[in-house]
Design an enzyme around this catalytic site. Structure first.
Site, PDB file in Angstrom:
ATOM      1  CE1 TYR A   1       1.286  -8.345  -9.423  1.00 55.36           C
ATOM      2  CE2 TYR A   1       3.674  -8.595  -9.355  1.00 55.36           C
ATOM      3  CZ  TYR A   1       2.500  -8.422 -10.082  1.00 55.36           C
ATOM      4  OH  TYR A   1       2.547  -8.347 -11.450  1.00 55.36           O
TER       5      TYR A   1
ATOM      6  N   GLY B   1      -0.979  -0.352  -2.622  1.00 56.05           N
ATOM      7  CA  GLY B   1      -1.714  -1.576  -2.317  1.00 56.05           C
ATOM      8  C   GLY B   1      -1.569  -2.679  -3.341  1.00 56.05           C
ATOM      9  CB  ALA B   2      -0.389  -2.787  -6.849  1.00 59.93           C
ATOM     10  CD  GLU B   3       4.422  -3.491  -1.669  1.00 60.02           C
ATOM     11  OE1 GLU B   3       4.917  -4.031  -0.666  1.00 60.02           O
ATOM     12  OE2 GLU B   3       4.961  -2.579  -2.298  1.00 60.02           O
ATOM     13  CG  ASP B   4      -0.042  -4.716   0.493  1.00 60.35           C
ATOM     14  OD1 ASP B   4       1.120  -5.142   0.693  1.00 60.35           O
ATOM     15  OD2 ASP B   4      -0.403  -3.570   0.796  1.00 60.35           O
TER      16      ASP B   4
END
Length: 305
Positions: A145, A111-114
């Site tokens: 991101y 989820g970090a890239e979203d």
């Protein structure tokens, strides 16, 4: 949402992938990889423009900052980490950021890239300024991101470069310059750690290497911005000094000792006949460019270069 992306498409050359012999599999991967360099070469003009932009900002006390998610982020961190040992560059001059933080280098942070705000937050945390240049790396050309970080950078007046492997991507409207080597579908659909990852690594190699050459980190093709601080580096430094000056092993070693292990200083001393202290001043006046330092010296010996 990803259906239109070239990097997510099915590759007809690998439709029977799981039925191939190991040798055929290797030949298929190799054959597909052969087109990567061609795709990168088609972006030569954009890559050259990016190198010039990066170099000019590094000369004005700016920084080169890579950021991305997943494989893209890892490749940026890797390229940044390789600059100090290769070019003796300041570790704070080339920085790599990955969505999810350092732990994401080895473990996926779901989820970090979203999160576009996270991209902006990470750049804010390192004190991004208009002097810097950022390279947002997103194979898909749509990673939130990266887009969030590019938008934040442009608000500050930071020069923003986007690196993707899809043409006409969403990334294009969020940066000042786009580099887009289109490598086509992967042999495993969507596995962009393969051809897209290889293309990304090739481009990053060019960006950092080109910028460092423009900073005077080489003399011809010699890695001269090196200081011999251990036995391995002393041996490497001696080889470089020998190649540049044609001195013997013993003479090159003595010269390095006289110059505190500084390769550039040693070469300038040999070429000009000046002291180590004066050689350092010549280099400083030439912004670290070895050839310029020698050529600016008024004596006859500068013709050796």
């Amino acid at each position: 949402m990803l259906d239109h992306l070239t990097t997510e498409a099915s590759n007809p050359a690998s439709e029977d992938l799981d039925e191939l012999s190991t040798l055929d599999l290797v030949n298929l991967i190799n054959g597909q990889d052969a087109g990567v360099a061609i795709a990168v070469g088609q972006q030569s003009v954009q890559i050259a423009a990016a190198i010039d932009a990066i170099s000019s900002r590094l000369l004005e006390s700016g920084r080169l900052i890579y950021f991305g998610a997943g494989t893209s982020g890892r490749l940026g961190v890797l390229d940044a980490a390789d600059c100090p040992p290769t070019f003796s560059s300041d570790p704070n001059k080339v920085i790599g950021l990955i969505a999810g933080g350092p732990s994401a280098m080895t473990t996926a942070v779901e989820g970090a890239e979203d999160n576009p705000e996270l991209g902006a937050k990470d750049l804010h945390a390192i004190g991004l300024s208009s002097k810097d240049v950022v390279v947002g790396i997103a194979t898909s050309g749509r990673t939130p991101y990266v887009i969030g970080g590019l938008d934040y950078a442009r608000k500050l007046g930071t020069y923003a470069i986007g690196l993707t492997c899809n043409e006409n991507s969403e990334l294009q409207s969020h940066c000042d310059l786009v580099i887009a080597p289109v490598v086509g579908p992967e042999i495993i659909s969507g596995s962009t750690r393969m051809k897209a990852g290889t293309a990304t690594k090739m481009v990053l190699n060019m960006l950092s290497t080109g910028a460092m050459i423009r900073q005077g980190k080489t003399f011809g093709n010699l890695m001269v911005d090196l200081r011999a601080t251990n036995s391995k580096l002393h041996a490497r430094a001696k080889r470089i000094v020998k190649a540049a000056t044609k001195l013997s092993d013993d003479a090159a070693s003595r010269l390095l000792v006289e110059c505190s292990g500084e390769v550039k200083t040693a070469i300038v001393v040999h070429q000009t006949g000046e002291t180590a202290e004066q050689a350092r001043k010549l280099l400083s006046d030439a912004n670290g460019h070895l050839r310029q330092a020698i050529m600016r010296f008024p004596g006859e010996s500068n013709r050796k270069c």
